[in-house]
Scaffold this active site. Structure first.
Site, mmCIF file in Angstrom:
data_model
loop_
_atom_site.group_PDB
_atom_site.id
_atom_site.type_symbol
_atom_site.label_atom_id
_atom_site.label_comp_id
_atom_site.label_asym_id
_atom_site.label_seq_id
_atom_site.Cartn_x
_atom_site.Cartn_y
_atom_site.Cartn_z
ATOM 1 C CG HIS A 49 -2.081 0.889 1.133
ATOM 2 N ND1 HIS A 49 -2.062 2.209 1.516
ATOM 3 C CD2 HIS A 49 -3.332 0.656 0.690
ATOM 4 C CE1 HIS A 49 -3.251 2.744 1.340
ATOM 5 N NE2 HIS A 49 -4.040 1.823 0.844
ATOM 6 C CG PHE A 50 -0.657 2.324 -2.979
ATOM 7 C CD1 PHE A 50 -1.547 1.364 -3.449
ATOM 8 C CD2 PHE A 50 -1.154 3.385 -2.247
ATOM 9 C CE1 PHE A 50 -2.911 1.495 -3.226
ATOM 10 C CE2 PHE A 50 -2.512 3.514 -2.008
ATOM 11 C CZ PHE A 50 -3.395 2.565 -2.499
#
Length: 153
Positions: free
Chosen positions: A54-55
């Site tokens: 993420h991410f």
């Protein structure tokens, strides 16, 4: 901002059932039983497990985990207030209203978590909570909790 805590990680673990990797409060900077408020801190590091996905290449802390950190900070205060019933009852995060995410939280940020209860009863409570990075509000919402017997979960 690396203030001296009034409650450290051992104290927090005595008040909350959460453990790594889901314990999202590192220290309690202050609490006030008269105003039913708490100020806590979470040091956000690149080693957080959620940053792996993420991410990749642009890591940001998931908003739902910022809300969970706020709920845990408020839960510490409920644990202190429950003092005599702590072995019998536990506060569970029941819901969130009016949640807003205002800024991304990134590795290296220090989250300051503030919660103030407008209601605490034998059945639960409600608190307004805000997360800050420096002086910037990054997330906020109205949190609800229910108090249940530990044996029921």
């Amino acid at each position: 901002m690396n203030e001296k805590p009034v409650l450290g990680i051992q104290d927090i673990q005595n008040l909350l059932p959460h453990r790594y990797p889901f314990l999202l409060v590192d220290k309690i900077l202050s609490y006030d039983l008269n105003t039913r408020s708490v100020v806590a801190q979470k040091n956000v590091t690149i080693n957080e497990p959620f940053f792996a996905g993420h991410f990749p290449g642009a890591p940001i802390m998931p908003g739902v985990l910022i809300l969970e950190a706020l709920a845990q900070a408020a839960g510490v205060l409920l644990g202190i207030i429950l003092e005599n019933d702590r072995d019998k009852k536990i506060a569970l995060f029941l819901g969130i209203q009016k949640a807003k995410f205002r800024q991304p939280v990134k590795p290296g940020d220090v989250l300051t978590l503030k919660a103030e209860f407008s209601l605490i009863s034998a059945k639960g409570g409600k608190a307004f909570a805000q997360a800050f990075v420096g002086s910037q509000v990054v997330a906020e919402g109205e949190l609800s909790f229910v108090l249940v017997k530990k044996e029921s979960i």
